[in-house]
Design an enzyme around this catalytic site. Structure first.
Site, PDB file in Angstrom:
ATOM      1  N   ARG A 276       0.814  -1.240   0.000  1.00 39.71           N
ATOM      2  CA  ARG A 276       0.000   0.000   0.000  1.00 39.71           C
ATOM      3  C   ARG A 276       0.837   1.274   0.000  1.00 39.71           C
ATOM      4  O   ARG A 276       0.352   2.337   0.347  1.00 39.71           O
ATOM      5  CB  ARG A 276      -0.988   0.023   1.161  1.00 39.71           C
TER       6      ARG A 276
ATOM      7  N   LYS B  59       2.094  11.200 -11.324  1.00 38.89           N
ATOM      8  CA  LYS B  59       1.240  10.308 -12.124  1.00 38.89           C
ATOM      9  C   LYS B  59       2.040   9.046 -12.405  1.00 38.89           C
ATOM     10  O   LYS B  59       3.134   9.111 -12.965  1.00 38.89           O
ATOM     11  CB  LYS B  59       0.848  10.968 -13.441  1.00 38.89           C
TER      12      LYS B  59
ATOM     13  N   GLU C 164       7.392  17.942 -25.161  1.00 37.66           N
ATOM     14  CA  GLU C 164       6.744  18.277 -23.872  1.00 37.66           C
ATOM     15  C   GLU C 164       7.251  19.627 -23.347  1.00 37.66           C
ATOM     16  O   GLU C 164       6.525  20.344 -22.658  1.00 37.66           O
ATOM     17  CB  GLU C 164       6.978  17.169 -22.835  1.00 37.66           C
TER      18      GLU C 164
ATOM     19  N   LYS D  27       5.709  22.992 -14.345  1.00 36.11           N
ATOM     20  CA  LYS D  27       4.996  21.788 -13.911  1.00 36.11           C
ATOM     21  C   LYS D  27       4.769  21.808 -12.402  1.00 36.11           C
ATOM     22  O   LYS D  27       3.684  21.447 -11.926  1.00 36.11           O
ATOM     23  CB  LYS D  27       5.769  20.524 -14.324  1.00 36.11           C
TER      24      LYS D  27
ATOM     25  N   GLU E 279      -5.677  16.637 -10.751  1.00 33.25           N
ATOM     26  CA  GLU E 279      -6.285  16.978 -12.041  1.00 33.25           C
ATOM     27  C   GLU E 279      -7.803  17.147 -11.974  1.00 33.25           C
ATOM     28  O   GLU E 279      -8.561  16.472 -12.671  1.00 33.25           O
ATOM     29  CB  GLU E 279      -5.907  15.924 -13.096  1.00 33.25           C
TER      30      GLU E 279
ATOM     31  N   ARG F  77      -4.520  21.166 -14.075  1.00 32.64           N
ATOM     32  CA  ARG F  77      -3.534  20.143 -14.460  1.00 32.64           C
ATOM     33  C   ARG F  77      -3.876  19.507 -15.812  1.00 32.64           C
ATOM     34  O   ARG F  77      -2.992  19.059 -16.545  1.00 32.64           O
ATOM     35  CB  ARG F  77      -3.396  19.068 -13.370  1.00 32.64           C
TER      36      ARG F  77
ATOM     37  N   ASN G 241      -2.334  18.130 -20.728  1.00 32.79           N
ATOM     38  CA  ASN G 241      -2.733  17.122 -21.715  1.00 32.79           C
ATOM     39  C   ASN G 241      -2.943  17.697 -23.107  1.00 32.79           C
ATOM     40  O   ASN G 241      -3.527  17.032 -23.969  1.00 32.79           O
ATOM     41  CB  ASN G 241      -4.017  16.441 -21.264  1.00 32.79           C
TER      42      ASN G 241
ATOM     43  N   HIS H 119      -2.608  15.488 -26.098  1.00 31.72           N
ATOM     44  CA  HIS H 119      -2.451  14.106 -25.627  1.00 31.72           C
ATOM     45  C   HIS H 119      -3.629  13.206 -25.999  1.00 31.72           C
ATOM     46  O   HIS H 119      -3.451  11.995 -26.128  1.00 31.72           O
ATOM     47  CB  HIS H 119      -2.232  14.077 -24.113  1.00 31.72           C
TER      48      HIS H 119
ATOM     49  N   HIS I 280      -2.447  10.057 -27.600  1.00 28.15           N
ATOM     50  CA  HIS I 280      -2.657   8.716 -27.034  1.00 28.15           C
ATOM     51  C   HIS I 280      -3.356   7.809 -28.048  1.00 28.15           C
ATOM     52  O   HIS I 280      -3.063   6.614 -28.138  1.00 28.15           O
ATOM     53  CB  HIS I 280      -3.485   8.800 -25.745  1.00 28.15           C
TER      54      HIS I 280
ATOM     55  N   HIS J 191       6.292   8.644 -27.357  1.00 26.98           N
ATOM     56  CA  HIS J 191       5.225   9.432 -26.743  1.00 26.98           C
ATOM     57  C   HIS J 191       5.310  10.900 -27.193  1.00 26.98           C
ATOM     58  O   HIS J 191       4.309  11.495 -27.606  1.00 26.98           O
ATOM     59  CB  HIS J 191       5.318   9.317 -25.219  1.00 26.98           C
TER      60      HIS J 191
HETATM   61  P1  NAD Z   1      11.281   5.760 -22.385  1.00 31.42           P
HETATM   62  O1  NAD Z   1      11.193   5.644 -20.935  1.00 31.42           O
HETATM   63  O2  NAD Z   1      10.833   4.625 -23.227  1.00 31.42           O
HETATM   64  O3  NAD Z   1      12.791   6.129 -22.762  1.00 31.42           O
HETATM   65  C1  NAD Z   1      13.107   6.323 -24.104  1.00 31.42           C
HETATM   66  C2  NAD Z   1      14.279   5.457 -24.552  1.00 31.42           C
HETATM   67  O4  NAD Z   1      15.497   6.033 -24.127  1.00 31.42           O
HETATM   68  C3  NAD Z   1      14.287   4.050 -24.017  1.00 31.42           C
HETATM   69  O5  NAD Z   1      14.751   3.178 -25.007  1.00 31.42           O
HETATM   70  C4  NAD Z   1      15.263   4.127 -22.868  1.00 31.42           C
HETATM   71  O6  NAD Z   1      15.843   2.890 -22.567  1.00 31.42           O
HETATM   72  C5  NAD Z   1      16.275   5.075 -23.418  1.00 31.42           C
HETATM   73  N1  NAD Z   1      17.017   5.851 -22.432  1.00 31.42           N
HETATM   74  C6  NAD Z   1      16.532   6.431 -21.310  1.00 31.42           C
HETATM   75  N2  NAD Z   1      17.476   7.184 -20.746  1.00 31.42           N
HETATM   76  C7  NAD Z   1      18.576   7.090 -21.503  1.00 31.42           C
HETATM   77  C8  NAD Z   1      19.872   7.661 -21.445  1.00 31.42           C
HETATM   78  N3  NAD Z   1      20.197   8.539 -20.507  1.00 31.42           N
HETATM   79  N4  NAD Z   1      20.771   7.337 -22.383  1.00 31.42           N
HETATM   80  C9  NAD Z   1      20.422   6.473 -23.385  1.00 31.42           C
HETATM   81  N5  NAD Z   1      19.204   5.923 -23.526  1.00 31.42           N
HETATM   82  C10 NAD Z   1      18.307   6.228 -22.589  1.00 31.42           C
HETATM   83  O7  NAD Z   1      10.463   7.032 -22.919  1.00 31.42           O
HETATM   84  P2  NAD Z   1      10.248   8.498 -22.341  1.00 31.42           P
HETATM   85  O8  NAD Z   1      10.068   9.350 -23.522  1.00 31.42           O
HETATM   86  O9  NAD Z   1      11.263   8.852 -21.332  1.00 31.42           O
HETATM   87  O10 NAD Z   1       8.869   8.367 -21.563  1.00 31.42           O
HETATM   88  C11 NAD Z   1       7.672   8.081 -22.237  1.00 31.42           C
HETATM   89  C12 NAD Z   1       6.695   7.513 -21.241  1.00 31.42           C
HETATM   90  O11 NAD Z   1       6.428   8.490 -20.242  1.00 31.42           O
HETATM   91  C13 NAD Z   1       5.359   7.144 -21.838  1.00 31.42           C
HETATM   92  O12 NAD Z   1       4.967   5.889 -21.347  1.00 31.42           O
HETATM   93  C14 NAD Z   1       4.418   8.217 -21.342  1.00 31.42           C
HETATM   94  O13 NAD Z   1       3.108   7.776 -21.219  1.00 31.42           O
HETATM   95  C15 NAD Z   1       5.023   8.554 -20.018  1.00 31.42           C
HETATM   96  N6  NAD Z   1       4.695   9.895 -19.528  1.00 31.42           N
HETATM   97  C16 NAD Z   1       4.260  10.005 -18.255  1.00 31.42           C
HETATM   98  C17 NAD Z   1       3.990  11.241 -17.725  1.00 31.42           C
HETATM   99  C18 NAD Z   1       3.576  11.373 -16.291  1.00 31.42           C
HETATM  100  O14 NAD Z   1       3.171  12.462 -15.884  1.00 31.42           O
HETATM  101  N7  NAD Z   1       3.700  10.339 -15.495  1.00 31.42           N
HETATM  102  C19 NAD Z   1       4.158  12.397 -18.513  1.00 31.42           C
HETATM  103  C20 NAD Z   1       4.612  12.251 -19.807  1.00 31.42           C
HETATM  104  C21 NAD Z   1       4.894  10.980 -20.310  1.00 31.42           C
HETATM  105  N1  GLY Z   2       1.936  14.737 -17.984  1.00 32.11           N
HETATM  106  C1  GLY Z   2       0.662  15.167 -17.558  1.00 32.11           C
HETATM  107  C2  GLY Z   2       0.574  15.386 -16.098  1.00 32.11           C
HETATM  108  O1  GLY Z   2       1.497  15.167 -15.366  1.00 32.11           O
HETATM  109  O2  GLY Z   2      -0.464  15.766 -15.639  1.00 32.11           O
END
Ligand code: NAD
Ligand code: GLY
Length: 359
Positions: free
Chosen positions: A118, A140, A182, A224, A234, A238, A242, A245, A249, A262
């Site tokens: 939890r 998130k 972003e 942010k 949200e 917040r 999006n 998005h 998505h 993404h």
């Molecule tokens: P990712 O985590 O897939 O990383 C992208 C690629 O880069 C991967 O292949 C990873 O292994 C590689 N990588 C990471 N760091 C590296 C480094 N320093 N050197 C070399 N390679 C490296 O993708 P992302 O773009 O970081 O994240 C996308 C994800 O984030 C999506 O799933 C999206 O939905 C999510 N997201 C979440 C939020 C949130 O608020 N929680 C906001 C935006 C996006």
């Molecule tokens: N990336 C959208 C949020 O954090 O709300």
């Protein structure tokens, strides 16, 4: 080093931004509350940075879980692997989970931390630009479902975020550009000055100028942090994060997770949202062209995939957390630097954008 606070009462936490932070043990240890620490990473990032992180934790019992690399593994099945490891090693409720990676590892690690017994202590070490400017901040967490992106999850804030700009040196250009999508979002939704700064400094960012990158990370995190402090779960502002998005998505789910990054899907979706904002009479044609140009300068895609027709788009957009009573709601732009809250769109005007923009 710069420190930005995400103000959430007694859950307020710092985002550390700077150089050489991964090898600064104090940054970690002050946020760890017991002996047991697990580091979650993936097969690409672990060989690059896991050893450095573990070295800083010499006085702790450290385990690591290395997941396969890719958006397609952001599933409940792979979160269960984290639980398996925690249980096999008898991790207790006061242990700490460190997510070392991009947004995929951050979202999955955070979700595992939220659920295990939890809720356990959680630290984010984002290693992509996208994760440093967006996903690691704000709590998130979650995973994808075959029928919808990020549909299973929880709000769960970390104890701290350690954004070391040096790790971006190993990130490839396509991933850097995806992160910039972003970054541009913050300018579009609430910070016209930052948008203009981005227009003037995009070449420096693409050339990985350290000062320009640090400024962009700080500005993004400041924006942010302010938004999350005002509306953690949200219920209002917040949702403006999006922008693009709902379209994005749909592109990610419709094309198969991992085909579009993404940030790439968000870039396309933002152009579609800009087109719809123009049809509403809010943005001018010049505004839309200005937005498209900035994404194009980053080598980001700006038009939707040809094989995703409007019918399928609408179907996919119907599965979105912003929707109410089945009505599709999107974020639009009143002008560059001013976003709307989610607004219900009638299918006819949505179809106009889907049928014509980039087709
Ligand atoms: P990712 O985590 O897939 O990383 C992208 C690629 O880069 C991967 O292949 C990873 O292994 C590689 N990588 C990471 N760091 C590296 C480094 N320093 N050197 C070399 N390679 C490296 O993708 P992302 O773009 O970081 O994240 C996308 C994800 O984030 C999506 O799933 C999206 O939905 C999510 N997201 C979440 C939020 C949130 O608020 N929680 C906001 C935006 C996006
Ligand atoms: N990336 C959208 C949020 O954090 O709300």
């Amino acid at each position: 080093m710069n420190k930005i606070l995400v103000e959430l009462g007694n859950r307020t936490y710092p985002i550390y931004i700077g150089s050489n932070l991964l090898s600064n043990p104090e940054l970690y240890t002050q946020h760890i509350k017991s002996k047991q620490v697990v580091v979650i990473s993936n097969e690409t990032i672990a060989p690059l940075y896991l050893e450095t992180v573990i070295k800083q934790l010499s006085s702790f019992q450290v385990e690591s879980v290395i997941l396969p690399d890719g958006e397609q593994y952001k599933t409940l099945e792979y979160v269960t692997r984290i639980f398996d490891e925690l249980l096999a090693n008898k991790f207790s409720r006061n242990s700490t989970l460190i997510a070392l990676g991009g947004g995929v590892i951050g979202d999955m690690g955070g979700f595992a931390a939220a659920c295990y017994q939890r809720g356990i202590n959680f630290i984010q070490i984002p290693t992509t630009l996208l994760a440093q400017v967006d996903s690691s901040v704000g709590g998130k967490t979650g995973v994808n479902h075959p029928l919808g992106k990020n549909m299973i999850g929880a709000f769960y804030q970390p104890q701290c975020v350690i954004a070391d700009a040096d790790v971006l040196d190993t990130l490839d250009d396509r991933q850097l550009a995806a992160g910039l999508a972003e970054v541009i979002k913050y300018g579009l939704i609430r910070d016209l000055d930052f948008f203009v700064w981005l227009e003037n400094n995009i070449s420096a960012l693409l050339a990985r100028d350290k000062n320009a990158l640090s400024y962009a990370i700080e500005k993004s995190c400041l924006n942010k942090a302010e938004i999350v402090s005002e509306d953690e779960t949200e219920t209002g502002v917040r949702a403006t994060l999006n922008l693009g998005h709902t379209f994005g998505h749909a592109i990610e789910t419709g094309s198969g997770y991992g085909v579009y990054l993404h940030g790439e899907a968000v870039a396309i979706g933002t152009c579609q949202a800009a087109d719809l904002s123009r049809r509403k009479g809010w943005l001018t044609t010049e505004d839309v062209e200005r937005i498209i140009k900035l994404f194009e300068q980053c080598n980001l895609p700006t038009t939707p995939p040809k094989d995703l027709d409007s019918e399928r788009f609408i179907d996919l957009m119907s599965v979105d957390k912003k929707n109410i009573d089945g009505q599709i709601r999107v974020i639009l732009l009143k002008q560059i630097g001013v976003a709307t809250l989610p607004i219900g769109v009638d299918k006819a005007s949505l179809r106009e954008t889907l049928d014509t923009y980039g087709r």
